[in-house]
Design a protein around this motif. Structure first.
Motif, short mmCIF file in Angstrom:
data_model
loop_
_atom_site.label_atom_id
_atom_site.label_comp_id
_atom_site.label_asym_id
_atom_site.label_seq_id
_atom_site.Cartn_x
_atom_site.Cartn_y
_atom_site.Cartn_z
N GLY A 184 0.78 -1.25 0.09
CA GLY A 184 -0.22 -0.12 -0.22
C GLY A 184 0.93 1.26 -0.05
O GLY A 184 0.25 2.33 -0.19
N ARG A 185 2.01 1.17 0.36
CA ARG A 185 3.21 2.42 0.42
C ARG A 185 4.10 2.05 -0.97
O ARG A 185 4.88 2.92 -0.93
N ASP A 186 3.29 1.57 -1.88
CA ASP A 186 4.19 1.29 -3.15
C ASP A 186 5.41 0.83 -3.05
O ASP A 186 6.41 1.13 -3.97
N LEU A 187 5.81 -0.22 -2.01
CA LEU A 187 6.86 -1.01 -2.06
C LEU A 187 6.92 -2.25 -2.42
O LEU A 187 5.82 -2.93 -1.99
N PRO A 188 7.76 -2.66 -3.15
CA PRO A 188 7.75 -4.00 -3.78
C PRO A 188 7.90 -5.06 -2.82
O PRO A 188 9.04 -5.31 -2.51
N VAL A 189 7.05 -5.84 -2.70
CA VAL A 189 6.77 -7.25 -1.76
C VAL A 189 6.30 -8.20 -2.28
O VAL A 189 5.02 -8.26 -2.80
N SER A 190 6.90 -9.27 -2.74
CA SER A 190 6.57 -10.49 -3.49
C SER A 190 6.04 -11.52 -2.41
O SER A 190 6.46 -11.37 -1.54
N SER A 191 5.45 -12.45 -3.04
CA SER A 191 4.86 -13.68 -2.39
C SER A 191 6.12 -14.55 -1.86
O SER A 191 6.12 -15.04 -0.86
N GLU B 48 14.61 1.41 8.14
CA GLU B 48 14.27 1.54 9.30
C GLU B 48 12.91 2.37 9.18
O GLU B 48 12.02 2.05 10.11
N LEU B 49 12.96 3.18 8.31
CA LEU B 49 11.90 4.02 7.97
C LEU B 49 10.63 3.12 7.72
O LEU B 49 9.20 3.39 8.31
N ALA B 50 10.62 2.06 6.70
CA ALA B 50 9.47 1.34 6.40
C ALA B 50 9.09 0.54 7.81
O ALA B 50 7.92 0.14 7.79
N LEU B 51 10.12 -0.09 8.37
CA LEU B 51 9.78 -0.72 9.69
C LEU B 51 9.01 0.08 10.69
O LEU B 51 8.10 -0.41 11.24
N ARG B 52 9.30 1.35 10.95
CA ARG B 52 8.74 2.32 11.84
C ARG B 52 7.14 2.34 11.33
O ARG B 52 6.24 2.37 12.26
N PHE B 53 6.93 2.45 10.05
CA PHE B 53 5.68 2.42 9.46
C PHE B 53 4.97 1.25 9.81
O PHE B 53 3.71 1.26 10.28
N THR C 139 5.43 -0.64 12.33
CA THR C 139 5.22 -0.78 13.77
C THR C 139 4.07 0.37 14.17
O THR C 139 3.14 -0.36 14.91
N ASP C 140 4.08 1.14 13.65
CA ASP C 140 2.91 2.27 13.81
C ASP C 140 1.61 1.54 13.49
O ASP C 140 0.50 1.80 14.04
N ARG C 141 1.52 1.07 12.07
CA ARG C 141 0.34 0.65 11.44
C ARG C 141 -0.24 -0.56 12.22
O ARG C 141 -1.46 -0.96 12.22
N LEU C 142 0.60 -1.60 12.49
CA LEU C 142 0.20 -3.03 12.52
C LEU C 142 0.63 -3.23 14.12
O LEU C 142 -0.29 -3.75 14.87
N VAL C 143 1.79 -3.19 14.68
CA VAL C 143 2.17 -3.59 15.97
C VAL C 143 1.32 -2.97 17.09
O VAL C 143 0.93 -3.42 18.04
N VAL C 144 1.19 -1.57 16.90
CA VAL C 144 0.60 -0.69 17.71
C VAL C 144 -0.80 -0.40 17.24
O VAL C 144 -2.09 -1.00 18.04
N GLY C 145 -1.19 -0.05 16.19
CA GLY C 145 -2.55 -0.13 15.43
C GLY C 145 -3.26 1.18 15.84
O GLY C 145 -2.98 1.94 16.64
N GLU C 146 -4.50 1.30 15.09
CA GLU C 146 -5.13 2.56 15.22
C GLU C 146 -6.72 1.96 15.43
O GLU C 146 -7.73 2.91 15.14
N ARG C 147 -7.04 0.97 15.98
CA ARG C 147 -8.25 0.34 15.81
C ARG C 147 -9.29 1.03 17.16
O ARG C 147 -8.73 1.40 18.15
N LEU C 148 -10.37 1.82 16.60
CA LEU C 148 -11.36 2.64 17.58
C LEU C 148 -12.30 1.68 17.55
O LEU C 148 -12.93 1.23 16.77
N GLY C 149 -12.48 1.67 18.83
CA GLY C 149 -14.17 1.03 19.22
C GLY C 149 -15.37 1.49 18.85
O GLY C 149 -15.24 2.83 18.63
N GLU C 150 -16.33 1.25 19.36
CA GLU C 150 -17.69 1.70 18.88
C GLU C 150 -18.81 1.37 20.20
O GLU C 150 -18.74 0.41 20.86
N VAL C 151 -19.58 2.29 20.22
CA VAL C 151 -20.58 2.52 21.48
C VAL C 151 -22.07 2.45 20.98
O VAL C 151 -22.14 3.55 20.17
N PRO C 152 -22.88 1.71 21.35
CA PRO C 152 -24.27 1.89 20.99
C PRO C 152 -24.95 3.12 21.33
O PRO C 152 -24.60 3.78 22.35
N ALA C 153 -26.07 3.70 20.71
CA ALA C 153 -26.45 4.74 21.01
C ALA C 153 -27.21 4.47 22.42
O ALA C 153 -27.77 5.55 22.84
N ALA C 154 -27.66 3.44 22.52
CA ALA C 154 -28.43 3.08 23.86
C ALA C 154 -27.78 3.22 25.32
O ALA C 154 -28.15 3.52 26.07
#
Length: 792
Positions: free
Chosen positions: A344-351, A391-396, A398-413
């Motif tokens: 997704g960052r346009d870095l070539p990674v093959s199977s 190391e820059l790609a590795l930090r990316f 780490t930030d996106r997957l190892v830590v992550g940015e998932r946000l929870g949800e709470v119902p309106a009730a």
């Protein structure tokens, strides 16, 4: 010593009325093992470490709208900043225990200190309390209490070797008091506590129960540490007393199999027999309480990370979530996800690279004697194979997957303050999502929905809710109908919403009340800026009161510079009437009054200025001049004539600072009121004036004035001759000022000026430059071809 070797020495305790499961907060291995242990024990009551005040909220667990990570929020209504969070992730053992009980319709509740006590004046915050999972209390000299013989016996059992004597034994006791997890890791032959826990618990895929071992190990550690004293020990004693009292209450209600899920450090003192209740009752007697309100709020993986300051935080919430969700082939799935992010960052990674990385991670785990490739191994494989050592790609990653940015949800009730309910309904209507990752949003104020979005963002800024902030757009567009915002939701904004709820039940009402509350005591400049913000937020009721206060303050304020500072904000606000459909008649009238008062007092304000004051007045004159231009576009041409007349009267004064003389001359030239600009420049650069004064005049006149130099040969020749005629000492003195002036020119303007100087003042473009006709000719030819084809 491995876990399997230790487990052979731990006899399975007989099942009794109380079963204690000591866990590590936010551990996927603990969560997976806990679910299996609950299935085996089949309790009729589940008690989880947490505030009992929030028991009514447990009915929402299992609701499809309550998606972790989420957190329990407890706050004091009279002082919302006194608040605490109890976070839960999908892989948190406590969450899985509650979910297990809700799905089987088993009684479930919390058993820790109530939030009413935790948030009392002498209570401790969540960040203090939540660190009591496997991470134990801070060590102190009191940790050395106890009988030496008993302590040596415990050490020998843990290490499987003769216990250290003297200073080594004391050091081990301090380690156990400060970091029980570190002591267990040392007993297992590890020098990294996190890695030991990941190997023996989090990396377990067979769901075998580690709880008997953890219970006995923690019991030995508590005996090793001995009795503790001080404020921490008092808080810990109250917590454990409350837990025991809650267990007794469950047994008294007739429950025969009570499962207790708590931080592993507390497990040894909660097992049966619990002992008499009187000592625990005395410990809890007289504890201060305060009124609190509890609710669910969204949380993020980033706020679960230890780097965020959360006491029970983990270093890799994204990795732990993956371990919990990907029960088969976790390493393969993880490195595949890493490859997807890098692509997704346009870095070539093959199977083939992914396969090679999986093999490397597994080989490293084997070489290091680990049962499963952990985060260290997959990170090493990612760095070496997928990132090629970048190391820059590795930090990316780490930030996106190892830590992550998932946000929870709470119902309106879920019960919440009315302001939060209105904000949630408004964001749904305007199709806005609260996301933990920052993103830019370009608004076109000619569209109804974008105009309402802009009004919402401006209202939230008035309430000091920092969800949206103005930003610079990447889109090349001009005009007052464009706005760009940077959106990023932080869980702590839930408290800010509660704090803002004291102003009103809706966002509009709260913002209006907030504006009314800050009117008193504001200066004229602050009032003018608030007027602009209020107009952008579409708060007509507050705007009327603000304009009245602004007029009153302007009548009392005799400082001309204050009036000049207030004019630009009011003029900019008046311009928004065209796009937003707001009546700004009163606003324009107030702006015109301030301009006229400025004209009346400008001569007095520009007398006897030093260099710094001259720069400030120059900037204010520029701002007012631009504001007058905006007002003139709205029909206030008489105000513009009065302003230009004031400048024309000032420019000839001998006592006016050279910087201001140059600037006023430039403004009058732009207004086509000074036809003899070269003559004025010639007089300013003539003999009899200091070089610094000449440079100041040049700076005032030519700042942002490259077009004049490019197209007026007379001005260009005069300035070139003056610079060429400077002596060495004078040139050194005025060079910073001249460079500062030319620094305001764009690269294209400087290039055009250099070409003019290089090729003389002949009309037309320089020989090596493409003229307008040459640039447009191919386009015109193409258009003509298209038209001829259409006619044919």
């Amino acid at each position: 010593m491995t876990l399997a070797e230790l487990e052979t020495d731990v006899a399975a305790p007989p099942r009794g009325p109380v079963e204690v499961f000591g866990v590590r907060h936010h551990g996927p291995g603990s969560a997976r093992s806990l679910v299996a242990a609950l299935d085996a024990y089949d309790p009729d009551c589940v008690l989880v470490e947490g505030p009992p005040d929030a028991d009514p909220l447990l009915r929402f667990v299992g609701d499809p709208g309550l998606v972790p990570p989420v957190a329990l929020l407890a706050y004091a209504p009279e002082e919302p900043r006194q608040a605490a969070f109890w976070p839960f992730a999908e892989f948190s053992p406590e969450w899985q225990a509650i979910l297990w009980a809700r799905r089987r319709e088993v009684e479930v509740g919390f058993c820790d200190l109530p939030a009413a006590m935790t948030l009392a004046p002498q209570g401790r915050t969540l960040l203090d309390e939540a660190s009591d999972g496997l991470d134990g209390p801070d060590g102190s000299d009191d940790a050395e209490r106890g009988e030496e013989a008993g302590e040596r016996s415990a050490v020998e059992e843990l290490l499987g070797a003769p216990a250290p004597r003297g200073g080594d034994a004391a050091a081990l006791r301090r380690l156990a008091g400060r970091d029980p997890l570190g002591a267990l890791a040392q007993a297992g032959g590890y020098d990294d506590a996190e890695r030991w826990w990941e190997d023996v618990v989090e990396g377990r895929l067979d769901s075998s129960s580690p709880f008997p071992l953890v219970l006995e190990a923690m019991g030995e550690l508590r005996r090793l540490v001995g009795q503790r004293h001080g404020r921490y020990a008092e808080g810990e004693a109250r917590r454990e007393a409350m837990m025991r009292q809650t267990i007794r209450a469950a047994l008294k209600r007739g429950r025969t199999r009570v499962a207790v899920v708590c931080g592993a450090w507390h497990a040894p003192v909660l097992t049966a027999p619990l002992g008499p209740a009187a000592p625990d009752a005395r410990t809890l007697r007289g504890a201060a309480k305060r009124k609190v309100v509890c609710t669910w709020v969204p949380w993020t993986h980033r706020r679960l990370a230890a780097s965020s300051g959360y006491g029970a935080g983990i270093t890799s919430p994204g990795w732990y979530a993956h371990l919990f969700e990907a029960r088969d082939a976790p390493v393969v799935r993880w490195l595949t996800a890493v490859a997807g992010e890098l692509r997704g960052r346009d870095l070539p990674v093959s199977s083939a690279s992914v396969i090679e990385a999986v093999r490397l991670a597994e080989t490293l785990a084997t070489l290091r004697g680990r049962p499963l490739a952990g985060l260290t191994e997959v990170t090493d494989a990612t760095r070496s194979v997928l990132c090629d050592g970048d190391e820059l790609a590795l930090r990316f990653v780490t930030d996106r997957l190892v830590v992550g940015e998932r946000l929870g949800e709470v119902p309106a009730a879920v019960p919440t303050v009315p302001l939060e309910a209105d904000l949630a309904a408004t964001t749904r209507r305007l199709r806005l999502k609260r996301e933990p990752a920052a993103r830019s949003l370009d608004l076109d104020l000619r569209r109804g929905i974008d105009r309402e979005r802009s009004q919402l963002f401006h209202r939230l800024r008035l309430l000091e809710l920092a969800w949206a902030a103005p930003a610079t757009s990447d889109v090349q567009a001009t005009g007052t109908f464009r706005e760009t915002w940077r959106l990023q939701w932080h869980p702590e904004l839930a408290i800010a919403v509660v704090e803002a709820a004291v102003w009103g039940t809706t966002v509009e009402a709260a913002a209006t009340a907030r504006v009314d509350a800050v009117v008193e005591g504001q200066s004229l400049v602050e009032l003018a800026r608030t007027v602009e913000r209020c107009l952008l937020a579409a708060l007509p009721d507050a705007l009327d009161r603000l304009l009245a206060a602004c007029a009153d303050q302007a009548a009392r304020d005799a400082d001309v510079l204050h009036l000049m500072e207030a004019v630009p904000a009011l003029a900019r606000a008046a311009r928004y009437g065209d796009v937003r459909g707001t009546d700004t008649t009163a606003l324009r009238q107030t702006s015109e009054v301030l301009v006229r008062r400025t004209c009346a007092g400008l001569a007095r304000a520009t007398t006897g200025l030093d260099d710094d004051s001259a720069v400030r007045v120059r900037d204010l004159v520029d701002a007012v001049h631009a504001a007058v231009g905006l007002l003139a576009q709205e029909g206030a041409t008489d105000v513009r004539r009065e302003w230009l007349g004031t400048l024309a009267a000032l420019v000839g004064r001998a006592d006016l600072a050279p910087l201001l003389q140059g600037r006023l001359t430039r403004l009058l030239v732009d207004a086509e009121l000074v036809p003899d600009a070269p003559a004025r420049l010639h007089r300013a650069l003539s003999y009899g004036s200091a070089a610094a004064a000449k440079a100041a005049w040049v700076e005032g006149f030519f700042t942002d004035g490259a077009v004049l130099l490019v197209h007026d040969p007379a001005l260009r020749g005069l300035l070139d001759g003056w610079v060429a005629g400077l002596g060495d000492e004078e040139f050194t003195d005025v060079l910073p000022l001249v460079r500062r002036t030319f620094g305001t020119f764009s690269t294209v303007q400087r290039r055009a000026l250099a070409q003019r100087l290089a090729h003389g003042d002949a009309a037309g473009p320089a020989p090596d430059a493409d003229g307008p006709d040459e640039l447009v000719a191919p386009v015109l030819a193409t258009v003509e071809t298209i038209l001829e084809a259409g006619r044919g």
